[in-house]
Design a protein around this motif. Structure first.
Motif, PDB file in Angstrom:
ATOM      1  N   ILE A 191       0.845  -1.207   0.000  1.00 41.47           N
ATOM      2  CA  ILE A 191       0.000   0.000   0.000  1.00 41.47           C
ATOM      3  C   ILE A 191       0.875   1.250   0.000  1.00 41.47           C
ATOM      4  O   ILE A 191       0.636   2.189  -0.769  1.00 41.47           O
ATOM      5  CB  ILE A 191      -0.963  -0.008   1.203  1.00 41.47           C
ATOM      6  CG1 ILE A 191      -1.997  -1.126   1.034  1.00 41.47           C
ATOM      7  CG2 ILE A 191      -1.650   1.341   1.375  1.00 41.47           C
ATOM      8  CD1 ILE A 191      -2.799  -1.430   2.292  1.00 41.47           C
ATOM      9  N   THR A 192       1.896   1.269   0.838  1.00 39.35           N
ATOM     10  CA  THR A 192       2.783   2.429   0.918  1.00 39.35           C
ATOM     11  C   THR A 192       3.488   2.648  -0.415  1.00 39.35           C
ATOM     12  O   THR A 192       3.537   3.776  -0.919  1.00 39.35           O
ATOM     13  CB  THR A 192       3.814   2.246   2.055  1.00 39.35           C
ATOM     14  OG1 THR A 192       3.115   2.028   3.276  1.00 39.35           O
ATOM     15  CG2 THR A 192       4.706   3.463   2.187  1.00 39.35           C
ATOM     16  N   GLY A 193       4.025   1.590  -0.986  1.00 40.86           N
ATOM     17  CA  GLY A 193       4.702   1.707  -2.279  1.00 40.86           C
ATOM     18  C   GLY A 193       3.772   2.203  -3.369  1.00 40.86           C
ATOM     19  O   GLY A 193       4.164   3.012  -4.212  1.00 40.86           O
ATOM     20  N   THR A 194       2.544   1.743  -3.338  1.00 41.50           N
ATOM     21  CA  THR A 194       1.569   2.165  -4.345  1.00 41.50           C
ATOM     22  C   THR A 194       1.212   3.639  -4.184  1.00 41.50           C
ATOM     23  O   THR A 194       1.225   4.402  -5.160  1.00 41.50           O
ATOM     24  CB  THR A 194       0.296   1.295  -4.251  1.00 41.50           C
ATOM     25  OG1 THR A 194       0.661  -0.071  -4.438  1.00 41.50           O
ATOM     26  CG2 THR A 194      -0.733   1.707  -5.285  1.00 41.50           C
ATOM     27  N   VAL A 195       0.902   4.058  -2.967  1.00 45.60           N
ATOM     28  CA  VAL A 195       0.507   5.454  -2.723  1.00 45.60           C
ATOM     29  C   VAL A 195       1.659   6.404  -3.055  1.00 45.60           C
ATOM     30  O   VAL A 195       1.479   7.401  -3.768  1.00 45.60           O
ATOM     31  CB  VAL A 195       0.029   5.635  -1.263  1.00 45.60           C
ATOM     32  CG1 VAL A 195      -0.161   7.099  -0.922  1.00 45.60           C
ATOM     33  CG2 VAL A 195      -1.266   4.865  -1.035  1.00 45.60           C
ATOM     34  N   VAL A 196       2.850   6.093  -2.555  1.00 47.76           N
ATOM     35  CA  VAL A 196       4.008   6.967  -2.805  1.00 47.76           C
ATOM     36  C   VAL A 196       4.396   6.914  -4.281  1.00 47.76           C
ATOM     37  O   VAL A 196       4.722   7.941  -4.883  1.00 47.76           O
ATOM     38  CB  VAL A 196       5.198   6.582  -1.895  1.00 47.76           C
ATOM     39  CG1 VAL A 196       6.418   7.437  -2.219  1.00 47.76           C
ATOM     40  CG2 VAL A 196       4.825   6.739  -0.424  1.00 47.76           C
ATOM     41  N   GLY A 197       4.337   5.732  -4.880  1.00 50.65           N
ATOM     42  CA  GLY A 197       4.700   5.599  -6.287  1.00 50.65           C
ATOM     43  C   GLY A 197       3.779   6.360  -7.218  1.00 50.65           C
ATOM     44  O   GLY A 197       4.236   6.998  -8.171  1.00 50.65           O
ATOM     45  N   LEU A 198       2.494   6.304  -6.946  1.00 51.36           N
ATOM     46  CA  LEU A 198       1.553   7.067  -7.776  1.00 51.36           C
ATOM     47  C   LEU A 198       1.797   8.565  -7.629  1.00 51.36           C
ATOM     48  O   LEU A 198       1.766   9.306  -8.620  1.00 51.36           O
ATOM     49  CB  LEU A 198       0.109   6.712  -7.411  1.00 51.36           C
ATOM     50  CG  LEU A 198      -0.350   5.331  -7.868  1.00 51.36           C
ATOM     51  CD1 LEU A 198      -1.704   4.993  -7.257  1.00 51.36           C
ATOM     52  CD2 LEU A 198      -0.405   5.252  -9.381  1.00 51.36           C
ATOM     53  N   LEU A 225      13.319   4.282  -1.633  1.00 54.30           N
ATOM     54  CA  LEU A 225      13.639   3.724  -0.319  1.00 54.30           C
ATOM     55  C   LEU A 225      12.461   2.966   0.291  1.00 54.30           C
ATOM     56  O   LEU A 225      12.648   1.952   0.962  1.00 54.30           O
ATOM     57  CB  LEU A 225      14.123   4.830   0.618  1.00 54.30           C
ATOM     58  CG  LEU A 225      15.518   5.350   0.263  1.00 54.30           C
ATOM     59  CD1 LEU A 225      15.825   6.639   1.006  1.00 54.30           C
ATOM     60  CD2 LEU A 225      16.562   4.287   0.552  1.00 54.30           C
ATOM     61  N   VAL A 226      11.249   3.436   0.051  1.00 55.77           N
ATOM     62  CA  VAL A 226      10.064   2.695   0.492  1.00 55.77           C
ATOM     63  C   VAL A 226      10.010   1.338  -0.213  1.00 55.77           C
ATOM     64  O   VAL A 226       9.718   0.317   0.403  1.00 55.77           O
ATOM     65  CB  VAL A 226       8.784   3.528   0.255  1.00 55.77           C
ATOM     66  CG1 VAL A 226       7.529   2.662   0.316  1.00 55.77           C
ATOM     67  CG2 VAL A 226       8.692   4.663   1.256  1.00 55.77           C
ATOM     68  N   LEU A 227      10.317   1.333  -1.507  1.00 56.96           N
ATOM     69  CA  LEU A 227      10.347   0.066  -2.232  1.00 56.96           C
ATOM     70  C   LEU A 227      11.421  -0.866  -1.700  1.00 56.96           C
ATOM     71  O   LEU A 227      11.181  -2.070  -1.542  1.00 56.96           O
ATOM     72  CB  LEU A 227      10.577   0.307  -3.720  1.00 56.96           C
ATOM     73  CG  LEU A 227       9.436   0.947  -4.513  1.00 56.96           C
ATOM     74  CD1 LEU A 227       9.824   1.101  -5.972  1.00 56.96           C
ATOM     75  CD2 LEU A 227       8.154   0.154  -4.376  1.00 56.96           C
ATOM     76  N   VAL A 228      12.588  -0.314  -1.401  1.00 57.30           N
ATOM     77  CA  VAL A 228      13.669  -1.130  -0.837  1.00 57.30           C
ATOM     78  C   VAL A 228      13.210  -1.740   0.483  1.00 57.30           C
ATOM     79  O   VAL A 228      13.438  -2.932   0.748  1.00 57.30           O
ATOM     80  CB  VAL A 228      14.962  -0.305  -0.651  1.00 57.30           C
ATOM     81  CG1 VAL A 228      15.987  -1.051   0.185  1.00 57.30           C
ATOM     82  CG2 VAL A 228      15.536   0.069  -2.012  1.00 57.30           C
ATOM     83  N   ALA A 229      12.554  -0.952   1.315  1.00 57.32           N
ATOM     84  CA  ALA A 229      12.043  -1.473   2.590  1.00 57.32           C
ATOM     85  C   ALA A 229      11.083  -2.633   2.358  1.00 57.32           C
ATOM     86  O   ALA A 229      11.126  -3.637   3.066  1.00 57.32           O
ATOM     87  CB  ALA A 229      11.356  -0.362   3.385  1.00 57.32           C
TER      88      ALA A 229
END
Length: 150
Positions: free
Chosen positions: A8-15, A142-146
């Motif tokens: 969810i975090t990766g999706t929200v930040v990525g968009l 960095l969120v994706l790496v996490a």
């Protein structure tokens, strides 16, 4: 639960990163190339439209990244999530202190009524926006790496 939070975090930040990247490298160059009247009108409209949505998106992204850092605390993912959240916090601070004041002025401009230095103000906003995009994209990575090192 943590893997779902990472997705969810990766999706929200990525968009959000994608929208900001598109604004910087696609939409604003197109609008800048328009004649003066349509250029000012288009950027004013974009400023009003995105000005309503982006505060929620920026703060939401930051909250999700902080939650990811909290829930992964003590794991290999925590440092990446924490630094990603810190970068997203920097992007919020940049937005509030540097970009929003210019946006608040420019979203009221029209083809008929705008300041003489309108082009300079748009150039300043664009330059600051490029820097913010770099910060947001770094936070996204960095969120994706996490999420990957969970």
């Amino acid at each position: 639960m943590i893997p779902a939070l990472a997705v969810i975090t990766g999706t929200v930040v990525g968009l959000m990163a994608g929208v900001e990247f598109a604004v910087a490298f696609v939409f604003n160059p197109i609008m800048t190339a328009l004649p003066i009247g349509p250029s000012i009108d288009a950027r004013a409209h974009g400023g009003r439209m995105l000005g309503r949505a982006m505060p929620f998106w920026y703060f939401g992204s930051l909250i999700f990244a902080v939650l990811l850092a909290v829930f992964t605390w003590g794991t290999a993912a925590a440092a990446s999530a924490l630094v990603g959240a810190a970068l997203l916090a920097v992007s919020v601070i940049m937005s509030i202190t540097l970009l929003v004041p210019i946006n608040n002025r420019s979203k009221t401009w029209t083809a008929q009524e705008h300041p003489a230095d309108w082009r300079e103000q748009f150039r300043r906003w664009d330059g600051l926006h490029y820097a913010r995009v770099a910060v947001v994209v770094a936070g996204f990575v960095l969120v994706l790496v996490a999420g990957v090192v969970l």
